[in-house]
Each structure stands twice: as C-alpha cells, then as structure tokens.
Design a protein around this motif. Structure first.
Motif, PDB file in Angstrom:
ATOM      1  N   GLY A  10      42.104  35.802  37.500  1.00  0.00           N
ATOM      2  CA  GLY A  10      41.251  36.722  36.771  1.00  0.00           C
ATOM      3  C   GLY A  10      39.939  36.155  36.281  1.00  0.00           C
ATOM      4  O   GLY A  10      39.121  36.873  35.707  1.00  0.00           O
ATOM      5  N   GLY A  11      39.697  34.841  36.497  1.00  0.00           N
ATOM      6  CA  GLY A  11      38.478  34.224  35.984  1.00  0.00           C
ATOM      7  C   GLY A  11      37.258  34.553  36.828  1.00  0.00           C
ATOM      8  O   GLY A  11      37.367  35.094  37.924  1.00  0.00           O
ATOM      9  N   VAL A  58      48.015  37.847  38.920  1.00  0.00           N
ATOM     10  CA  VAL A  58      47.483  38.474  37.716  1.00  0.00           C
ATOM     11  C   VAL A  58      45.964  38.346  37.761  1.00  0.00           C
ATOM     12  O   VAL A  58      45.428  37.245  37.880  1.00  0.00           O
ATOM     13  N   THR A  59      45.273  39.480  37.675  1.00  0.00           N
ATOM     14  CA  THR A  59      43.828  39.471  37.840  1.00  0.00           C
ATOM     15  C   THR A  59      43.215  40.616  37.048  1.00  0.00           C
ATOM     16  O   THR A  59      43.913  41.396  36.395  1.00  0.00           O
ATOM     17  N   ASN A  60      41.911  40.714  37.115  1.00  0.00           N
ATOM     18  CA  ASN A  60      41.194  41.832  36.527  1.00  0.00           C
ATOM     19  C   ASN A  60      41.306  43.047  37.450  1.00  0.00           C
ATOM     20  O   ASN A  60      41.325  42.903  38.673  1.00  0.00           O
ATOM     21  N   ALA A  61      41.374  44.231  36.885  1.00  0.00           N
ATOM     22  CA  ALA A  61      41.513  45.436  37.702  1.00  0.00           C
ATOM     23  C   ALA A  61      40.401  45.548  38.743  1.00  0.00           C
ATOM     24  O   ALA A  61      40.622  46.055  39.852  1.00  0.00           O
ATOM     25  N   CYS A  81      47.271  43.914  36.781  1.00  0.00           N
ATOM     26  CA  CYS A  81      45.878  44.050  36.342  1.00  0.00           C
ATOM     27  C   CYS A  81      45.760  43.970  34.831  1.00  0.00           C
ATOM     28  O   CYS A  81      46.290  44.814  34.100  1.00  0.00           O
ATOM     29  N   GLU A  82      45.037  42.956  34.372  1.00  0.00           N
ATOM     30  CA  GLU A  82      44.730  42.825  32.949  1.00  0.00           C
ATOM     31  C   GLU A  82      43.540  43.729  32.617  1.00  0.00           C
ATOM     32  O   GLU A  82      42.550  43.740  33.352  1.00  0.00           O
ATOM     33  N   PRO A  83      43.590  44.432  31.500  1.00  0.00           N
ATOM     34  CA  PRO A  83      42.440  45.249  31.107  1.00  0.00           C
ATOM     35  C   PRO A  83      41.309  44.434  30.497  1.00  0.00           C
ATOM     36  O   PRO A  83      40.194  44.918  30.352  1.00  0.00           O
TER      37      PRO A  83
END
Length: 349
Positions: A10-11, A58-61, A81-83
C-alpha cells in the motif's frame, strides 16, 4: 495448505520520486530492469512455499486493479483494500482477521512487496525453517535478520545475545536506525542483524500478541469478527479502519513481545528503499555510473542517470549525483542528500 502469505503493497515509495508516484508506486515498477515488477517478483519468490489461494495482498483501493494486473492468478477477494494508510500494524491485523475466517491454525509470513532477493532457493529454505520452528513454538514471533555487509544507517537492527548453530536465535532487543559511527560498531560486534521487515508467526501467536499489546485495535476489529470473508467486509473496514492507531508492527508488538526470535540469513537481500540502495545493485559503466534510458554521459562519475523510455538526455560533469526523469517530473540532487527527497516533494503539493 495452512501456510499463508500477507504481501503489504500500500505504500507510495516517495523516496523513489519521480519514478514512484501516487498513481503508480514503486511496487508495480521494474526499477531494476529485470523484466518484472517488484510485486510480481515477491509473489514468485513465495509461490513454491505458499499455495496461490493462500496469498493476501493488502493495498490501497486505488491500486487493486494494478495488483490484479500483475498477479492475475489471485482472485479479487484476495486483495484487501485499506481506506487509508495506517502503518503496518492495522494492515497486518486486517489480513489476520481475514485469515482467521478461513483457517484457525494458519502459519503466516508477512512481507513488503518491494524487496530484492538474489538467492531465492536459500530464501525459501529460510522460510521453511521458520515454519518448522513455529510448529514447535506456536507462540513465537519471528523476524528474518539479514547479516550486515556494511554499516547501513537506513535499516533498523536486531541485537542477539549469542549466536547458535540452529539458525533460530532469541532476540535481545530491537535497535532503531543508527548513525554511521554506531552502525560501524554494530557490524564489528557481530551480534547485530538488519531487520528485514519479513515476519513469521502462527495466527494464534500473533492474535494473542495483538490482544496483549494493542487491545484497542483488537476491540475495533472484533466488532466485525463474523463479517470477515463476507460481502459486508469492505463496508465494515471502510468505517472502522480509520479509527485504528497509526503504528508499525515493530513498535506496536515486536519490540514488546517476550517471545521474539530471528533467523539470521544471507540470501542477497535489499529493501531497495532508496536510490542509494538501487545504486548498490545496478550495473555500472567504466566510470561507476548507473545509466538507464537513452543517455549520453560525458565526464560523469559515480552518478545515477535514470531517464524514462521515449525521452533522451545528455548529462555532463557530475560526480556522486542523481538525475531522474519520469512523467514530466525531474529530480537532480547529490546522492548523499537523497534522504531529503521525501521532504522536498512536499513542496510540490
């Protein structure tokens, strides 16, 4: 079949600007010119040990479509997806609650999406060794420690009291990123390893650690215990994730745990977190320059010049510099100032 892998993707890799940007971050790039993105290489490194169905990313949407583009063997519900970005502890907690809904006796390895490993067979041996150790020590929390090859100030360190032959060593304490003089002492001492940020534990072991050290986070996720793995999961995460404490797994759990171990390893590892670390692994010309793209280099020494495809550049007279151009963005700076890139680009927002 109870071995799971959590890939944290997610970075935005801001220290690699302008190659890595919000819309297309580092984990989806082929920065090393290998023909594969970082995230694809990460998957392939673990695939001999982890079944495809047991990967979670696990990542950004905003990056879900990119994950599925580079990892088409995964199903959409394997991309969590992390908000919002809340550091590694909430990210890992979310994935562990999903795994808990599928397999109560899981073994888990957690990895960033953007590391380099040159000896993959040795890497897989170390992962299997870790899983074997967990079979006898289900409450252990493990991290892979990298034998340091130089005094590195960009990594955290793991201190051990004694070296053993079984390759699994109790951790004495974690050390923050040191200054250069301290890093020299760490390397000379021989009882310090780089903290790779790759972790192994059982589901039960890490859940007990969350309950002990981050009880407020557990309380938040427990409200949706029966929702994980259902169509309602994303709505629940969108509402509750923002309330999670912004904290790393290192600070939140690993540094507090009474039962931490490390596996010292040497498999050609780098987190490729900075231009300097890329420079270490890049091919160089006779003058020590790392060149990529259509570049004419004149009287340059020990300099990185990275120009995107479809453009061209002539660079003359630089020593120990970084020149990078991508997507209408240009960076020119001294290599030893690269840690400031993340600060400098704030001025562009």
């Amino acid at each position: 079949m109870n071995n799971y892998c959590i890939i944290m993707a997610g970075g935005i890799g801001s220290r690699f600007w302008p190659l890595s940007k919000d819309n297309y971050p580092k984990q989806f790039l082929d920065i090393l010119g290998t023909g594969k993105s970082f995230i694809r290489s990460t998957y392939e490194r673990f695939s001999p040990v982890i079944p495809d169905a047991n990967f979670l990313v696990v990542t950004n949407a905003a990056y879900k479509h990119l994950v599925l583009e580079y990892l088409p063997m995964l199903k959409p519900d394997q991309v969590l997806c992390e908000p919002a970005r809340r550091n590694t502890a909430p990210c890992i907690a979310y994935a562990c609650y999903r795994i808990q809904s599928q397999c109560s006796d899981a073994n888990i390895v957690v990895t960033p999406a953007d590391h380099l490993v040159t000896n993959e067979l040795e890497f897989q041996r170390i992962i299997r060794l870790g899983f074997d150790f967990l079979g006898q020590n289900p409450q252990a929390l493990m991290t892979i420690g990298i034998k340091p090859s130089r005094p590195e100030t960009g990594y955290g360190y793991i201190q051990v009291e004694s070296l053993s032959r079984d390759n699994v060593i109790p951790v004495l304490r974690f050390k923050e990123k040191p200054d250069y003089e301290t890093a020299v002492k760490f390397v000379a001492d021989g009882h310090y390893f780089w903290n790779s940020g790759i972790f192994l534990w059982t589901l039960k072991g890490i859940m007990n650690a969350f309950k002990r050290d981050l009880p407020d986070m557990v309380k938040l996720f427990d409200e949706g215990r029966d929702i994980f793995g259902t169509p309602e999961e994303q709505d629940f995460i969108n509402k509750k994730f923002l309330d999670c404490q912004n904290i790393s797994i290192d600070y939140g759990i690993m540094e507090k745990s009474p039962d931490t171990y490390t596996i010292p390893a040497d498999f050609g590892w780098s987190d490729i977190g900075t231009w300097g670390s890329l420079f270490t692994h890049a091919k160089k010309d006779a003058h020590g320059n790392a060149l990529r793209g259509k570049v004419v280099s004149v009287d340059n020494q020990n300099t990185i010049i990275n120009i995107e495809e479809g453009t061209e550049a002539v660079v003359e007279g630089l020593e120990d510099y970084l020149v990078a151009f991508r997507d209408h963005s240009l960076l020119v700076c001294r290599l030893h100032d690269e840690q400031q890139i993340k600060v400098w680009i704030e001025g562009l927002k």
